[in-house]
Design an enzyme around this catalytic site. Structure first.
Site, mmCIF file in Angstrom:
data_model
loop_
_atom_site.group_PDB
_atom_site.id
_atom_site.type_symbol
_atom_site.label_atom_id
_atom_site.label_comp_id
_atom_site.label_asym_id
_atom_site.label_seq_id
_atom_site.Cartn_x
_atom_site.Cartn_y
_atom_site.Cartn_z
ATOM 1 N N HIS A 26 -5.941 -3.133 -55.668
ATOM 2 C CA HIS A 26 -7.544 -3.560 -55.348
ATOM 3 C C HIS A 26 -7.641 -4.983 -56.051
ATOM 4 O O HIS A 26 -8.682 -4.881 -56.439
ATOM 5 C CB HIS A 26 -8.241 -2.409 -55.443
ATOM 6 C CG HIS A 26 -8.168 -1.344 -54.274
ATOM 7 N ND1 HIS A 26 -8.530 -1.544 -53.054
ATOM 8 C CD2 HIS A 26 -7.270 -0.073 -54.467
ATOM 9 C CE1 HIS A 26 -8.173 -0.372 -52.347
ATOM 10 N NE2 HIS A 26 -7.414 0.248 -53.215
ATOM 11 N N THR A 27 -6.511 -5.639 -56.371
ATOM 12 C CA THR A 27 -6.851 -7.074 -57.026
ATOM 13 C C THR A 27 -6.610 -8.215 -55.947
ATOM 14 O O THR A 27 -7.424 -9.197 -56.209
ATOM 15 C CB THR A 27 -6.211 -7.108 -58.235
ATOM 16 O OG1 THR A 27 -4.738 -6.682 -57.813
ATOM 17 C CG2 THR A 27 -6.643 -6.386 -59.408
ATOM 18 N N ASP A 28 -5.854 -7.763 -54.991
ATOM 19 C CA ASP A 28 -5.504 -9.132 -54.325
ATOM 20 C C ASP A 28 -6.773 -9.824 -53.488
ATOM 21 O O ASP A 28 -6.656 -10.791 -53.503
ATOM 22 C CB ASP A 28 -4.087 -8.517 -53.376
ATOM 23 C CG ASP A 28 -4.449 -7.733 -52.212
ATOM 24 O OD1 ASP A 28 -5.463 -6.959 -52.443
ATOM 25 O OD2 ASP A 28 -3.594 -7.492 -51.328
ATOM 26 N N GLY A 111 1.998 4.565 -47.792
ATOM 27 C CA GLY A 111 1.519 3.742 -48.845
ATOM 28 C C GLY A 111 2.938 2.701 -49.098
ATOM 29 O O GLY A 111 2.569 2.032 -50.160
ATOM 30 N N SER A 114 4.552 0.245 -44.383
ATOM 31 C CA SER A 114 5.627 0.236 -43.341
ATOM 32 C C SER A 114 4.911 -0.636 -42.213
ATOM 33 O O SER A 114 5.585 -1.381 -41.539
ATOM 34 C CB SER A 114 5.692 1.518 -42.632
ATOM 35 O OG SER A 114 4.302 2.191 -42.525
ATOM 36 N N GLU A 143 -2.128 -7.984 -39.314
ATOM 37 C CA GLU A 143 -2.536 -6.847 -39.649
ATOM 38 C C GLU A 143 -4.160 -6.500 -39.800
ATOM 39 O O GLU A 143 -4.554 -5.556 -39.355
ATOM 40 C CB GLU A 143 -2.079 -6.512 -41.196
ATOM 41 C CG GLU A 143 -2.764 -5.224 -42.074
ATOM 42 C CD GLU A 143 -1.771 -4.198 -42.224
ATOM 43 O OE1 GLU A 143 -0.439 -4.255 -41.995
ATOM 44 O OE2 GLU A 143 -2.026 -2.982 -42.102
ATOM 45 N N ASP A 155 0.637 -7.050 -49.489
ATOM 46 C CA ASP A 155 1.979 -6.237 -48.844
ATOM 47 C C ASP A 155 3.015 -7.428 -48.175
ATOM 48 O O ASP A 155 4.066 -7.261 -48.488
ATOM 49 C CB ASP A 155 1.567 -5.301 -47.821
ATOM 50 C CG ASP A 155 0.551 -4.176 -48.511
ATOM 51 O OD1 ASP A 155 0.424 -4.131 -49.641
ATOM 52 O OD2 ASP A 155 -0.295 -3.579 -47.558
ATOM 53 N N TYR A 204 -11.678 1.524 -47.592
ATOM 54 C CA TYR A 204 -10.977 0.357 -48.215
ATOM 55 C C TYR A 204 -11.905 -0.916 -47.989
ATOM 56 O O TYR A 204 -12.337 -1.697 -48.928
ATOM 57 C CB TYR A 204 -9.679 -0.212 -47.336
ATOM 58 C CG TYR A 204 -8.868 -1.233 -48.033
ATOM 59 C CD1 TYR A 204 -7.924 -1.264 -48.639
ATOM 60 C CD2 TYR A 204 -9.273 -2.625 -47.380
ATOM 61 C CE1 TYR A 204 -7.213 -2.162 -49.177
ATOM 62 C CE2 TYR A 204 -8.737 -3.704 -47.834
ATOM 63 C CZ TYR A 204 -7.614 -3.433 -48.825
ATOM 64 O OH TYR A 204 -6.956 -4.703 -49.233
#
Ligand code: GLA
Length: 341
Positions: A26-28, A111, A114, A143, A155, A204
């Site tokens: 939860h930094t990106d 998580g 995938s 995404e 990811d 999120y």
């Protein structure tokens, strides 16, 4: 496409790895730091380019995907896994269709990214031609279009830039990637308590919105001081921002410790990261907390934490070889790529 056309077309094989994030969650999406590792579990797409539809079967899914090259809204595609394929079609705008199959060694929904692995493998199979950074950016956009979740780029960057035997220090402001070797005397374990992930999309988005609200008050969280964050009046915003600011510092401490083969210090950063994700960011679950607590009592485990978005999913642990005998270690893999066929 006829069988003959399939037989005479050049066979394409594309593969993309999943990822485990060793630290920096939860930094990106705040332009922060993260330290993922592409893993040897991944997704392969095999088939032939041609025609004007994308037709894919998957060993992991009962329903095949059959899509035109122009589709307005990926979010309404059925079956649901086809939304990621549709998002990629929208982003890559391939010149021709594709007929083939998808297989994966990644557990879906655990998580381990995938969906990112599927996006990157499909993009390469459809003929995406660009840098690993562009590939990651297109697939992040795919995404977001497919899921409606405002995910960051962690990811997809990890999958596009994997280096065998290395973790990746990511700077999500400059998008610089620094591979750092995983020391020989340590193994990375991914443990799945097996609970279904809940509320992932909406929670999120809510976490991201809270970070943006905090940044509107104290400036970009990447540069905010802890003192500035502690002065926020709103308790929830203060805790969300405190997680981000302290997590960025932990990523740097972790990367430095790995460089120095100081596994105890690296592990300390991981335990602290889990506590921060649990208490300040509130994305852990009782099952993840219990697993991390039991690993803390396990000899030879340097550190462990929930990995990825949370709300379920997996725990990642850094441990002496053989310290977690009920689980197999995961190795760091190379990047998403077209394979010789
Ligand atoms: C998910 C998102 C990433 C990142 C992580 C949390 O995996 O796709 O962009 O935000 O959660 O670190």
């Amino acid at each position: 496409m006829t069988r003959d056309a399939v037989a005479i077309g050049r066979r394409i094989r594309a593969w993309a790895p999943g990822r485990v994030n060793l630290i920096g969650d939860h930094t990106d999406y705040t332009g922060g730091l993260a330290f993922p590792m592409a893993i040897e579990l991944g997704t392969r797409v095999i088939g032939v380019r041609g025609g004007d539809r994308v037709q894919l079967r998957s060993g992991a899914e009962p329903e095949p995907v059959d899509l035109p090259l122009h589709l307005p809204d990926p979010t309404v595609v059925e079956p649901a896994w086809g939304r990621y394929v549709a998002g990629v079609i929208n982003e890559v705008a391939p010149a021709t269709g594709f007929t083939g199959s998808v297989s994966t060694t990644l557990p879906v929904g655990a998580g381990l990214s995938s969906s990112a692995a599927l996006e990157l493998a499909v993009a390469l199979a459809l003929g995406f031609d660009g840098s690993p950074l562009e590939l990651a950016q297109r697939c992040q956009a795919a995404e977001q279009r497919a899921s409606g979740v405002p995910c960051g780029i962690l990811d997809q960057l990890a999958s596009a830039n994997g280096v065998v035997g290395h973790g990746l220090l990511l700077d999500c402001t400059s998008l610089a990637i620094t591979p750092i070797p995983i020391p020989d005397d340590v193994e990375v374990f991914v443990l799945n308590p097996g609970e279904p992930r809940r509320l992932l999309g909406s929670a999120y988005a809510e976490r991201r919105a809270a970070c943006e609200a905090a940044a509107a008050l104290v400036g970009p969280l990447r540069h905010a001081t802890l003192a500035a964050v502690e002065s926020l009046d709103d308790d929830v915003l203060r805790r969300r921002a405190r997680h981000v600011v302290t997590e960025n510092a932990r990523v740097l401490a972790f990367a430095e410790a790995l460089r120095n083969d100081d596994l105890v210090t690296a592990g300390e950063a991981m335990w602290a990261s889990h506590a921060s994700l649990r208490d300040d960011f509130e994305v852990s679950t009782p099952a993840l907390d219990a697993l991390v607590a039991s690993l803390r009592e396990t000899p030879g485990v340097y550190g462990a934490r929930l990995t990825g978005a949370g709300f379920g999913g997996c725990v990642v642990a850094l441990a002496r070889p053989g310290a977690i005998p009920w689980s197999s270690p995961v190795d760091a893999s190379g990047p998403a790529r077209l394979e010789a066929s």
